[in-house]
Design a protein around this motif. Structure first.
Motif, PDB file in Angstrom:
ATOM      1  N   THR A  63      58.538  37.306  67.905  1.00 42.34           N
ATOM      2  CA  THR A  63      59.140  36.995  69.443  1.00 42.34           C
ATOM      3  C   THR A  63      58.439  35.533  69.123  1.00 42.34           C
ATOM      4  O   THR A  63      59.529  34.078  70.052  1.00 42.34           O
ATOM      5  CB  THR A  63      57.660  37.334  70.113  1.00 42.34           C
ATOM      6  OG1 THR A  63      58.040  38.378  70.014  1.00 42.34           O
ATOM      7  CG2 THR A  63      57.792  37.097  71.054  1.00 42.34           C
TER       8      THR A  63
ATOM      9  N   VAL B  46      61.985  33.455  68.242  1.00 42.78           N
ATOM     10  CA  VAL B  46      62.882  33.472  69.328  1.00 42.78           C
ATOM     11  C   VAL B  46      62.600  32.416  70.837  1.00 42.78           C
ATOM     12  O   VAL B  46      62.942  31.348  71.170  1.00 42.78           O
ATOM     13  CB  VAL B  46      63.080  34.696  70.064  1.00 42.78           C
ATOM     14  CG1 VAL B  46      63.724  34.855  71.566  1.00 42.78           C
ATOM     15  CG2 VAL B  46      63.685  36.423  68.953  1.00 42.78           C
TER      16      VAL B  46
ATOM     17  N   ASP C 108      78.010  28.566  73.246  1.00 46.98           N
ATOM     18  CA  ASP C 108      77.192  29.414  72.757  1.00 46.98           C
ATOM     19  C   ASP C 108      75.254  29.164  72.561  1.00 46.98           C
ATOM     20  O   ASP C 108      75.093  29.347  71.407  1.00 46.98           O
ATOM     21  CB  ASP C 108      78.045  29.110  71.315  1.00 46.98           C
ATOM     22  CG  ASP C 108      77.580  27.042  71.055  1.00 46.98           C
ATOM     23  OD1 ASP C 108      76.800  26.745  72.281  1.00 46.98           O
ATOM     24  OD2 ASP C 108      77.192  27.131  70.392  1.00 46.98           O
TER      25      ASP C 108
ATOM     26  N   PHE D 110      73.763  32.557  73.371  1.00 47.81           N
ATOM     27  CA  PHE D 110      73.721  33.403  73.058  1.00 47.81           C
ATOM     28  C   PHE D 110      71.849  33.565  71.580  1.00 47.81           C
ATOM     29  O   PHE D 110      71.716  32.290  71.168  1.00 47.81           O
ATOM     30  CB  PHE D 110      74.797  33.898  72.794  1.00 47.81           C
ATOM     31  CG  PHE D 110      74.345  34.912  71.689  1.00 47.81           C
ATOM     32  CD1 PHE D 110      74.632  36.429  72.610  1.00 47.81           C
ATOM     33  CD2 PHE D 110      74.079  35.432  70.879  1.00 47.81           C
ATOM     34  CE1 PHE D 110      74.140  38.016  72.198  1.00 47.81           C
ATOM     35  CE2 PHE D 110      73.968  36.414  69.705  1.00 47.81           C
ATOM     36  CZ  PHE D 110      73.693  37.668  70.769  1.00 47.81           C
ATOM     37  N   ILE D 111      71.084  34.583  72.611  1.00 45.75           N
ATOM     38  CA  ILE D 111      70.407  34.575  71.240  1.00 45.75           C
ATOM     39  C   ILE D 111      70.107  36.154  70.662  1.00 45.75           C
ATOM     40  O   ILE D 111      70.196  37.121  72.605  1.00 45.75           O
ATOM     41  CB  ILE D 111      69.083  33.389  71.443  1.00 45.75           C
ATOM     42  CG1 ILE D 111      68.399  34.258  70.399  1.00 45.75           C
ATOM     43  CG2 ILE D 111      67.932  33.853  73.153  1.00 45.75           C
ATOM     44  CD1 ILE D 111      66.768  33.041  70.795  1.00 45.75           C
ATOM     45  N   GLY D 112      70.142  37.183  70.337  1.00 43.50           N
ATOM     46  CA  GLY D 112      69.809  38.356  69.963  1.00 43.50           C
ATOM     47  C   GLY D 112      68.810  38.318  69.122  1.00 43.50           C
ATOM     48  O   GLY D 112      68.009  38.040  68.200  1.00 43.50           O
ATOM     49  N   VAL D 113      68.968  39.876  68.356  1.00 43.68           N
ATOM     50  CA  VAL D 113      67.433  40.220  67.449  1.00 43.68           C
ATOM     51  C   VAL D 113      68.481  41.538  67.120  1.00 43.68           C
ATOM     52  O   VAL D 113      68.472  42.938  68.140  1.00 43.68           O
ATOM     53  CB  VAL D 113      66.614  40.365  68.146  1.00 43.68           C
ATOM     54  CG1 VAL D 113      64.994  41.084  66.449  1.00 43.68           C
ATOM     55  CG2 VAL D 113      65.457  39.077  68.704  1.00 43.68           C
ATOM     56  N   ASN D 114      68.655  41.472  65.525  1.00 44.46           N
ATOM     57  CA  ASN D 114      68.705  42.236  64.943  1.00 44.46           C
ATOM     58  C   ASN D 114      68.197  43.459  64.215  1.00 44.46           C
ATOM     59  O   ASN D 114      67.477  42.617  63.214  1.00 44.46           O
ATOM     60  CB  ASN D 114      69.557  42.101  64.073  1.00 44.46           C
ATOM     61  CG  ASN D 114      70.415  43.838  63.051  1.00 44.46           C
ATOM     62  OD1 ASN D 114      70.127  44.620  63.469  1.00 44.46           O
ATOM     63  ND2 ASN D 114      70.924  43.105  62.066  1.00 44.46           N
ATOM     64  N   CYS D 115      67.162  44.095  64.454  1.00 42.05           N
ATOM     65  CA  CYS D 115      65.302  44.856  64.330  1.00 42.05           C
ATOM     66  C   CYS D 115      65.738  45.635  63.357  1.00 42.05           C
ATOM     67  O   CYS D 115      66.644  45.901  63.117  1.00 42.05           O
ATOM     68  CB  CYS D 115      64.891  45.551  65.625  1.00 42.05           C
ATOM     69  SG  CYS D 115      64.119  44.702  67.162  1.00 42.05           S
TER      70      CYS D 115
END
Length: 651
Positions: free
Chosen positions: A277, A280, A349, A352-357
């Motif tokens: 977190t 991020v 671009d 965008f921000i994501g999490v691949n847990c």
């Protein structure tokens, strides 16, 4: 009053001991089954007739054991002569009591106080003539036989002497008494049977008096073994209770470990989630800052453009021709800003921000459930050599309450002290002072040949040193010594102390030279002495008041009580072959750990036995030559293994 009380006692005896379990009435022709339970012959006959299958066995209704019916039928089953005699005696005594009661009895059926001139044997009550008609009128008593009370008075019953043995008659030769017992057929026979059916060489018969003597002795021996079995049962019951309590503790510990693991894994996930977190948020702040800068840049650019446009428009409206031409260079210079005007584009671009847990907890189980006790090597220290922390023959080992480990090196005649992880601390050598204090050095020189060691709960270290037991503290500072004593009234060989063990308040010492084990108080005074008639180097004490020791030469693991009575004597096996035992150790539950070897270096292991000497399991393998063992404060098993010390932890 006394006669009535006696009658009650007889009735209680009859109900408790003389009634058939099937019909609940007094025995009639009682027959005994193989399980020693007795029943009326008629009751057994009715049971057999109700069986659907034509089996030749009858099942005892009390214990469910089966008895083979003899060829002669149920009638051929053994008669319970004692019960027969006892039933007869009770009947006769009741008749005598009935006569005594009838002499002054009143009617028991009414409250008018009439004389009980009549008696109902079925109800065992005296009744008057007025109640006789009612007694025979009722359906439940109409079949009862009513007799005058005088008939009981005229009967002359002589009490039977139950102490006399009634000699039964032969079933085939009814006039002949049974006087022999055929050992071959396991039956009583008479003289006629002996000279007819049992006269061949296949039959061996003996007089009843001789057989019964041998039989009683045999029964007494077996009953004594039953008592021993009861003692073993009590011991095993204690072990089972201990194991059950241990199971409860282990279950609670396992649940606690699972909960702790759960919390630990949750904390790990929470920490990882927090870190992720934070990353991020950091990236988001950086990108948001860039967006903010782009907006401010574009806003500044547009404000300047607006200013130029406004100024130029004002000049173009208000200035005359000559002024405009005079200001032309400045106007065109400001208008050049239009070429420089650039707005920052929207960097989509960056939006965008994501999490691949990832799967932090793997698909496998959180942990493995261990259904059997397992041990694994936790630590090992030492190597072959003569320096500090090195061994030529690590033989004895013990642990202090702080986890420190003391080891004897039999070849170097040295005591060494290590930390729980194997770091060398100090040592006491044969006759050496070294860097010890001078006063201590004088005591150290008395150390001749230390063999085995033991530490009690007060951190006193006991060392067997040829003829003496030396006592040290947990820093190997000498405290005192004592010489184990035995009966000196006879010539004894020279003492050579080897094995030693301690409990809360005693010290047990094995003397190789005198073939004895002595038990002492912590101060050294003699409590008990027992001869083991064997040579033993390793010794342990259990919490069951027992001494456990090994005999390397005879390949035996032996247990005796403090009085020298043997509890068990077993031969350890290694891969199915007799093994030579060395070190021995007792757990709190009474179980025994034994180091065994085949005689070849490397073919060794530590085995576990129960408190009665039965093998349980193999605890650990992979030793060079294991000798004495000890428990650490954490419950680990510490093994002196020739050139090293190995520590095994219980998983």
């Amino acid at each position: 009053m006394a006669e009535a009380a006696a009658k009650t006692v007889l009735d209680n005896i009859s109900q408790g001991h003389l009634e058939c379990p099937i019909c609940c009435c007094r025995f009639k022709d009682p027959k005994m089954l193989d399980c020693l339970h007795s029943f009326c012959l008629n009751c057994l006959d009715e049971m057999m007739s109700k069986q659907k299958s034509e089996t030749e066995k009858i099942t005892c209704p009390v214990c469910r054991r089966e008895t083979q019916v003899p060829d002669g039928g149920l009638q051929s089953l053994s008669s319970s002569f004692f019960l027969i005699s006892l039933v007869d005696e009770i009947n006769k005594q009741e008749q005598l009591l009935g006569k005594a009661l009838s002499a002054s009895a009143t009617c028991e059926s009414c409250e008018d106080g009439h004389d009980g001139e009549l008696r109902c044997p079925d109800c065992k009550e005296n009744i008057c003539k007025m109640c006789q008609e009612a007694h025979q009128f009722l359906r439940c008593t109409e079949g009862h036989r009513i007799i005058p009370a005088q008939e009981l008075e005229t009967s002359s019953v002589v009490p039977t002497d139950l102490t006399k043995t009634v000699t039964p008659k032969c079933r085939k030769h009814i006039e002949q008494p049974l006087c022999f017992y055929c050992e071959s057929c396991d039956i009583l026979i008479c003289v006629m049977c002996a000279v007819t059916e049992h006269r061949s060489a296949d039959h061996t018969y003996t007089e009843v008096s001789d057989v019964i003597k041998s039989f009683r002795e045999n029964v007494n021996d077996i009953l004594h073994k039953f008592e021993k079995s009861k003692e073993q049962y009590a011991s095993k019951a204690d072990s089972i209770k201990y194991a059950r309590n241990k199971l409860k503790m282990k279950l609670a510990q396992a649940r606690s470990d699972i909960s702790a693991k759960e919390e630990a894994e949750i904390d790990k996930i929470r920490n990882k989630a927090k870190l992720l977190t934070e990353k991020v948020d950091e990236i988001g702040q950086e990108r948001d800052s860039e967006y903010e800068k782009a907006l401010m840049h574009n806003r500044d650019q547009m404000e300047r453009a607006d200013q130029i446009v406004t100024a130029v428009n004002d000049l173009m409206r208000q200035a005359d021709v000559f002024e405009l031409l005079e200001l032309k260079p400045k106007v065109m210079h400001n208008l050049e800003f239009q070429k420089e005007l650039k707005c920052e584009p929207a960097k989509l671009d960056m939006a965008f921000i994501g999490v691949n847990c990832q799967n932090v907890v793997s698909d496998t189980d959180l942990g493995e459930i261990l259904l059997k006790e397992k041990w694994q090597l936790k630590e090992e220290f030492g190597k072959e050599g003569a320096g500090d922390g090195e061994f030529q023959w690590a033989n004895g080992v013990a642990c202090f309450n702080n986890g420190d480990i003391v080891v004897t090196d039999t070849t170097q005649n040295r005591l060494s002290l290590f930390t729980s992880t194997g770091s060398y601390k100090t040592s006491v050598k044969q006759g050496a002072g070294g860097d010890q204090l001078e006063a201590q050095a004088a005591k150290c020189r008395e150390l001749e040949a230390p063999w085995n060691v033991a530490v009690n709960r007060d951190d006193l270290l006991f060392v067997t040193d040829q003829k003496k037991v030396k006592v040290f503290d947990n820093e190997l500072q000498f405290i005192r010594e004592f010489t184990p004593s035995v009966d000196d009234a006879k010539m004894l060989p020279e003492s050579d102390l080897t094995g030693i063990a301690v409990d809360k308040q005693r010290v047990a010492v094995a003397d190789w030279g005198r073939k004895v084990i002595t038990v002492h108080s912590l101060g050294g005074s003699l409590i008990a002495s027992t001869s083991d008639n064997m040579t033993t180097s390793f010794l342990a004490m259990s919490n069951k008041e027992r001494l456990i020791f090994t005999n390397y030469a005879e390949k035996r693991l032996i247990c005796v009580d403090l009085e020298g009575n043997e509890v068990f004597n077993v031969m350890p096996l290694l891969k199915g072959k007799p093994a030579k035992p060395t070190g021995v150790l007792c757990d709190d539950d009474g179980s025994i750990y034994v180091a065994v070897q085949s005689g070849n270096v490397g073919n060794t292991e530590v085995q576990r036995y129960d408190s009665n000497g039965a093998f349980i399991s193999t605890v650990a393998q992979g030793f060079t030559n294991p000798f004495q063992m000890a428990f650490s404060p954490a419950g680990d098993v510490v093994v002196a293994d020739l050139h090293s010390v190995k520590i095994f932890e219980r998983m």
